[in-house]
Design a protein around this motif. Sequence first.
Motif, mmCIF file in Angstrom:
data_model
loop_
_atom_site.group_PDB
_atom_site.id
_atom_site.type_symbol
_atom_site.label_atom_id
_atom_site.label_comp_id
_atom_site.label_asym_id
_atom_site.label_seq_id
_atom_site.Cartn_x
_atom_site.Cartn_y
_atom_site.Cartn_z
ATOM 1 N N ILE A 220 0.835 -1.202 0.000
ATOM 2 C CA ILE A 220 0.000 0.000 0.000
ATOM 3 C C ILE A 220 0.870 1.253 0.000
ATOM 4 N N LEU A 221 1.956 1.208 0.769
ATOM 5 C CA LEU A 221 2.885 2.336 0.772
ATOM 6 C C LEU A 221 3.445 2.580 -0.626
ATOM 7 N N ILE B 79 -4.124 8.251 -4.401
ATOM 8 C CA ILE B 79 -3.583 8.945 -3.240
ATOM 9 C C ILE B 79 -4.553 8.866 -2.063
ATOM 10 N N LEU B 80 -5.817 9.188 -2.306
ATOM 11 C CA LEU B 80 -6.805 9.180 -1.225
ATOM 12 C C LEU B 80 -7.001 7.782 -0.649
ATOM 13 N N ALA B 81 -7.225 6.819 -1.525
ATOM 14 C CA ALA B 81 -7.494 5.456 -1.064
ATOM 15 C C ALA B 81 -6.313 4.879 -0.308
ATOM 16 N N ASN B 82 -5.136 5.058 -0.840
ATOM 17 C CA ASN B 82 -3.969 4.449 -0.213
ATOM 18 C C ASN B 82 -3.522 5.168 1.046
ATOM 19 N N ALA C 209 -3.252 4.027 6.693
ATOM 20 C CA ALA C 209 -3.525 4.342 8.094
ATOM 21 C C ALA C 209 -4.217 3.163 8.785
ATOM 22 N N LEU C 210 -5.202 2.563 8.117
ATOM 23 C CA LEU C 210 -5.904 1.415 8.700
ATOM 24 C C LEU C 210 -4.961 0.221 8.861
ATOM 25 N N GLN C 211 -4.157 -0.046 7.844
ATOM 26 C CA GLN C 211 -3.234 -1.175 7.910
ATOM 27 C C GLN C 211 -2.167 -0.975 8.980
#
Length: 87
Positions: A50-51, A66-69, A74-76
């Motif tokens: 994801i990073l 950008i938004l989704a990742n 943050a969640l991951q």
Amino acid sequence: MVPQSVTAYIGLAAAFVTTVCWLPQAIRIIRTRETKAISLSAYGAFTFGILLWLVYGFLQGDLPLILANTVTLALQLTIVVLKLRYG
């Protein structure tokens, strides 16, 4: 040919769905503090991926990526940190 605005909306919808799918897992871990069934190596690898997608999104200037990742990262990271903390 699909108009750019339609393409952007499809990208934003896909980003939203694939990002919010991690929210129930994060909430469950926060509430129960139970992480035994979670693979640290799998979540760690996914978080790193994801990073990389986030960096790619910035390099491409792709707002849905950008938004989704950003949110997914943050969640991951929350899940990985809780896994490290609670085992």
